[in-house]
Write a protein that holds these residues in place. Structure first.
Motif: not given
Length: 63
Positions: A6-10, A36-38, A50-51
Protein backbone atom coordinates in the motif's frame (compact mmCIF):
# COMPACT_ATOMS: atom_id res chain seq x y z
CA UNK A 1 -2.14 -9.49 5.32
CA UNK A 2 1.18 -10.57 3.79
CA UNK A 3 1.71 -9.94 0.09
CA UNK A 4 -0.13 -6.61 -0.15
CA UNK A 5 1.66 -3.34 -0.79
CA UNK A 6 0.00 0.00 0.00
CA UNK A 7 1.34 3.41 -0.98
CA UNK A 8 -0.05 6.92 -0.71
CA UNK A 9 -0.83 8.52 -4.09
CA UNK A 10 -1.64 12.06 -5.21
CA UNK A 11 -4.83 13.46 -3.67
CA UNK A 12 -8.00 13.60 -5.75
CA UNK A 13 -9.74 16.96 -5.90
CA UNK A 14 -13.51 17.13 -6.23
CA UNK A 15 -14.93 20.64 -6.02
CA UNK A 16 -13.60 22.17 -2.82
CA UNK A 17 -12.78 18.80 -1.22
CA UNK A 18 -9.41 17.07 -1.32
CA UNK A 19 -9.50 13.29 -0.93
CA UNK A 20 -6.40 11.42 0.20
CA UNK A 21 -5.46 8.49 -1.99
CA UNK A 22 -4.03 5.03 -1.44
CA UNK A 23 -2.91 2.48 -4.02
CA UNK A 24 -3.16 -1.18 -3.03
CA UNK A 25 -1.22 -3.83 -4.94
CA UNK A 26 -2.77 -7.26 -4.44
CA UNK A 27 -0.78 -10.51 -4.33
CA UNK A 28 -1.42 -12.95 -7.21
CA UNK A 29 -3.27 -15.44 -4.99
CA UNK A 30 -6.03 -12.89 -4.25
CA UNK A 31 -8.74 -12.80 -6.91
CA UNK A 32 -9.98 -9.29 -7.61
CA UNK A 33 -10.87 -6.79 -10.31
CA UNK A 34 -7.21 -5.98 -10.86
CA UNK A 35 -3.84 -6.30 -9.18
CA UNK A 36 -3.68 -2.55 -8.44
CA UNK A 37 -6.59 -0.54 -7.09
CA UNK A 38 -6.75 3.12 -6.02
CA UNK A 39 -9.00 4.36 -3.22
CA UNK A 40 -9.73 7.98 -2.32
CA UNK A 41 -10.97 8.98 1.13
CA UNK A 42 -12.77 12.16 2.16
CA UNK A 43 -11.95 14.36 5.17
CA UNK A 44 -14.25 12.13 7.25
CA UNK A 45 -12.08 9.09 6.27
CA UNK A 46 -14.94 7.45 4.33
CA UNK A 47 -14.30 5.95 0.91
CA UNK A 48 -15.30 8.39 -1.84
CA UNK A 49 -13.82 6.81 -4.97
CA UNK A 50 -12.47 3.41 -6.06
CA UNK A 51 -10.52 3.27 -9.34
CA UNK A 52 -9.23 0.14 -11.02
CA UNK A 53 -8.87 -1.60 -14.38
CA UNK A 54 -11.13 -4.60 -14.87
CA UNK A 55 -8.39 -7.02 -15.90
CA UNK A 56 -10.77 -10.00 -15.80
CA UNK A 57 -12.89 -8.40 -18.58
CA UNK A 58 -10.38 -6.87 -20.98
CA UNK A 59 -8.67 -4.26 -18.82
CA UNK A 60 -11.08 -1.32 -19.18
CA UNK A 61 -11.00 1.47 -16.60
CA UNK A 62 -13.70 1.60 -13.94
CA UNK A 63 -14.50 3.95 -11.03
Amino acid sequence: MPGFAVTEIEPWRDGDEVWRGLRAAFPPEIAGHSTEQDCSFGPDHLLRRHDHHVDVAGGFAAA
